[in-house]
Write an enzyme that holds these catalytic residues in place. Structure first.
Site, PDB file in Angstrom:
ATOM      1  N   ALA A   1       4.935 -51.851  31.692  1.00 19.94           N
ATOM      2  CA  ALA A   1       4.601 -50.698  30.844  1.00 19.94           C
ATOM      3  C   ALA A   1       4.070 -51.123  29.483  1.00 19.94           C
ATOM      4  O   ALA A   1       3.294 -50.400  28.869  1.00 19.94           O
ATOM      5  CB  ALA A   1       5.834 -49.806  30.679  1.00 19.94           C
ATOM      6  N   THR A   2       4.468 -52.312  29.016  1.00 22.27           N
ATOM      7  CA  THR A   2       3.920 -52.779  27.739  1.00 22.27           C
ATOM      8  C   THR A   2       2.404 -52.866  27.842  1.00 22.27           C
ATOM      9  O   THR A   2       1.667 -52.377  26.978  1.00 22.27           O
ATOM     10  CB  THR A   2       4.518 -54.166  27.384  1.00 22.27           C
ATOM     11  OG1 THR A   2       5.916 -54.001  27.171  1.00 22.27           O
ATOM     12  CG2 THR A   2       3.873 -54.759  26.147  1.00 22.27           C
TER      13      THR A   2
ATOM     14  N   GLN B   1      10.891 -44.506  31.243  1.00 25.28           N
ATOM     15  CA  GLN B   1      12.317 -44.271  31.473  1.00 25.28           C
ATOM     16  C   GLN B   1      12.595 -43.040  32.322  1.00 25.28           C
ATOM     17  O   GLN B   1      13.711 -42.856  32.780  1.00 25.28           O
ATOM     18  CB  GLN B   1      13.061 -44.127  30.127  1.00 25.28           C
ATOM     19  CG  GLN B   1      13.101 -45.395  29.301  1.00 25.28           C
ATOM     20  CD  GLN B   1      14.008 -46.480  29.891  1.00 25.28           C
ATOM     21  OE1 GLN B   1      14.741 -46.269  30.857  1.00 25.28           O
ATOM     22  NE2 GLN B   1      13.950 -47.673  29.319  1.00 25.28           N
TER      23      GLN B   1
ATOM     24  N   SER C   1       6.865 -48.490  34.696  1.00 22.62           N
ATOM     25  CA  SER C   1       7.334 -49.863  34.834  1.00 22.62           C
ATOM     26  C   SER C   1       8.269 -49.970  36.027  1.00 22.62           C
ATOM     27  O   SER C   1       9.172 -49.142  36.198  1.00 22.62           O
ATOM     28  CB  SER C   1       8.076 -50.270  33.560  1.00 22.62           C
ATOM     29  OG  SER C   1       8.548 -51.589  33.694  1.00 22.62           O
TER      30      SER C   1
ATOM     31  N   HIS D   1      10.570 -52.335  36.815  1.00 20.76           N
ATOM     32  CA  HIS D   1      11.959 -52.816  36.696  1.00 20.76           C
ATOM     33  C   HIS D   1      12.935 -51.795  36.123  1.00 20.76           C
ATOM     34  O   HIS D   1      14.134 -52.052  36.070  1.00 20.76           O
ATOM     35  CB  HIS D   1      12.041 -54.166  35.954  1.00 20.76           C
ATOM     36  CG  HIS D   1      11.784 -54.134  34.492  1.00 20.76           C
ATOM     37  ND1 HIS D   1      12.642 -54.691  33.572  1.00 20.76           N
ATOM     38  CD2 HIS D   1      10.759 -53.653  33.779  1.00 20.76           C
ATOM     39  CE1 HIS D   1      12.136 -54.555  32.361  1.00 20.76           C
ATOM     40  NE2 HIS D   1      10.989 -53.935  32.458  1.00 20.76           N
TER      41      HIS D   1
ATOM     42  N   CYS E   1      16.204 -57.593  16.753  1.00 23.80           N
ATOM     43  CA  CYS E   1      16.346 -58.760  15.895  1.00 23.80           C
ATOM     44  C   CYS E   1      14.950 -59.248  15.547  1.00 23.80           C
ATOM     45  O   CYS E   1      14.221 -59.693  16.411  1.00 23.80           O
ATOM     46  CB  CYS E   1      17.116 -59.835  16.632  1.00 23.80           C
ATOM     47  SG  CYS E   1      17.487 -61.230  15.602  1.00 23.80           S
TER      48      CYS E   1
HETATM   49  N1  PMP Z   1       8.244 -48.099  27.288  1.00 23.01           N
HETATM   50  C1  PMP Z   1       9.549 -47.797  27.323  1.00 23.01           C
HETATM   51  C2  PMP Z   1       9.988 -46.407  26.973  1.00 23.01           C
HETATM   52  C3  PMP Z   1      10.488 -48.770  27.691  1.00 23.01           C
HETATM   53  O1  PMP Z   1      11.783 -48.455  27.713  1.00 23.01           O
HETATM   54  C4  PMP Z   1      10.031 -50.073  28.015  1.00 23.01           C
HETATM   55  C5  PMP Z   1      11.008 -51.163  28.407  1.00 23.01           C
HETATM   56  N2  PMP Z   1      12.094 -51.330  27.554  1.00 23.01           N
HETATM   57  C6  PMP Z   1       8.660 -50.345  27.963  1.00 23.01           C
HETATM   58  C7  PMP Z   1       7.800 -49.333  27.604  1.00 23.01           C
HETATM   59  C8  PMP Z   1       8.116 -51.706  28.305  1.00 23.01           C
HETATM   60  O2  PMP Z   1       8.165 -51.912  29.674  1.00 23.01           O
HETATM   61  P1  PMP Z   1       7.935 -53.363  30.334  1.00 23.01           P
HETATM   62  O3  PMP Z   1       9.229 -54.072  30.222  1.00 23.01           O
HETATM   63  O4  PMP Z   1       7.544 -53.062  31.746  1.00 23.01           O
HETATM   64  O5  PMP Z   1       6.819 -54.007  29.604  1.00 23.01           O
END
Ligand code: PMP
Length: 386
Positions: free
Chosen positions: A71-72, A180, A200, A202, A326
């Site tokens: 998702a990033t 989410q 995403s 995972h 952090c």
């Molecule tokens: N968007 C949201 C709302 C997330 O919670 C996360 C993961 N913490 C991400 C994007 C990023 O997802 P990924 O780990 O697949 O890059």
């Protein structure tokens, strides 16, 4: 004491049903999914099936799924891709104050490089987008509005349809980071009116390192690629596909779509039992965010007078997390909580519990015992050093 995993919003464990389908692909799957020989075609058939499952999870079309490395990357593609494909005269993007870092930092980067002007939509005390504020900020110079469906730290849900409607009223695109929520709640891209959504694997018990941007045809046509190369994924994301990962994501999406309603009821019951027990066993416990509109698996809890980092460390082997990030050697409180008007010192006391598919009653009981001991210990140490 055995380990207990209550950090599903960080990363959910791989479902063995997903692993079972991925293993033969890792062991026997040969070839590049874009090759035309029989090996490539076999890989491509498996990818196409995954496309259908991922699309179905959000009410999209299989041909409008762009697989990414998570998702990033999907968020980067949505924001940078839209800004680089900008129609003349549109210069601003709006994001909410509680977006994930991958939206927030991409937007700040675009703004810092003079590629767009960023405006941040405030949220209410409950943690969801303030529609009146959005109304006063939005205008015909807005190119894109990006708001997440559910917040990863609080689980709070945003009014997606209302936001999409306001974006479309001024001709802006609407991007929704549904990372989410998509596998946990029913989600229909067309009904919501999202031009593209980020997903995403995972977070829905699929493998890590794979995700997607799913759009409407109109939305995807407005994007420029951010990764250039052989023109895979309709030219929007070049690079040979991670076939086993994509297939695993597809199976995870299929299972989530089938099971999300029953799973979410079961998980809500466990989460509510957890919060009720924490409140009855520990004093000074506050739930953060609007509890009437949030994901069924998430509880963000403030233990008054107990530093969250210390509580999380003391709860080991029960795995929970803090909202703090952090950065550059100093611990900063969560930007999400600060945006909700929570004071800094209170934000340092917030612990996120996120449950999921494999959480048992015994896990909840162990987590409660562990929190009682950890919070008691941390408060005792704080009093001693005061
Ligand atoms: N968007 C949201 C709302 C997330 O919670 C996360 C993961 N913490 C991400 C994007 C990023 O997802 P990924 O780990 O697949 O890059």
């Amino acid at each position: 004491m055995r380990a207990v995993y209550l950090d599903y919003n960080g990363s959910a464990p791989l479902d063995p049903r997903v692993a079972e389908i991925m293993v033969p692909i890792l062991m026997e799957g040969i070839g590049n999914a874009s090759s035309i020989h029989r090996f490539g075609r076999q890989q491509n058939t498996a990818v196409d099936e995954a496309r259908q499952h991922v699309a179905a999870m959000v009410g999209g079309r299989p041909s409008n799924v762009v697989f990414t490395a998570g998702a990033t990357e999907a968020n980067n593609l949505a924001l940078r891709g839209a800004v680089e494909g900008v129609p003349a005269g549109r210069s601003r993007i709006l994001i909410s104050a509680v977006e994930h870092a991958s939206v927030r930092q991409t937007a700040r980067w675009l703004d810092g490089h003079g590629l767009t002007d960023l405006d941040v939509i405030p949220v209410t005390k409950g943690g969801f987008v303030d529609l009146d504020a959005l109304e006063s900020m939005i205008d015909t110079d807005v190119l894109l509005v990006s708001v997440m469906a559910a917040n990863s730290e609080t689980g709070v849900l945003n009014p997606m349809e209302e936001i999409a409607e306001r974006a479309h009223a001024v001709g802006a695109l609407f991007h929704c980071d549904a990372t989410q929520s998509a596998g946990r709640l029913p989600f229909d891209l067309e009904r919501i009116g999202a031009d593209f959504v980020s997903l995403s694997s995972h977070k829905i018990c699929g493998p890590t390192g794979v995700g997607a941007l799913v759009g409407t045809r109109r939305g995807l046509r407005r994007l420029q690629p951010i990764i250039h190369g052989g023109g895979h994924e309709h030219g929007l994301r070049s690079g040979s596909l991670n076939v086993a990962g994509v297939v695993g994501f597809g199976v995870a999406a299929r299972i989530a779509t089938q099971e999300r309603t029953s799973e979410s009821a079961r998980v809500a019951e466990a989460r509510d039992r957890l919060t009720a027990a924490l409140k009855s066993r520990i004093s000074g416990v506050h739930e953060i965010g609007d509890v009437a509109r949030r994901l069924s698996n998430t509880a963000n809890i403030r233990f008054e007078g107990a530093d969250a980092e210390a509580v999380v460390s003391n709860m080991d082997p029960v795995a929970v997390s803090t909202g703090s990030a952090c950065g550059s050697g100093s611990i900063e409180p969560s930007e999400v909580l600060l945006a909700m008007g929570i004071p800094r010192d209170a934000a340092f006391e917030s612990v996120r519990f996120s449950l999921g598919r494999f959480t048992t009653r015994e896990d909840v009981d162990l987590a409660v015992e562990s929190a009682v001991t950890a919070v008691g210990h941390v408060r005792y140490m704080a009093r001693r050093s005061a």
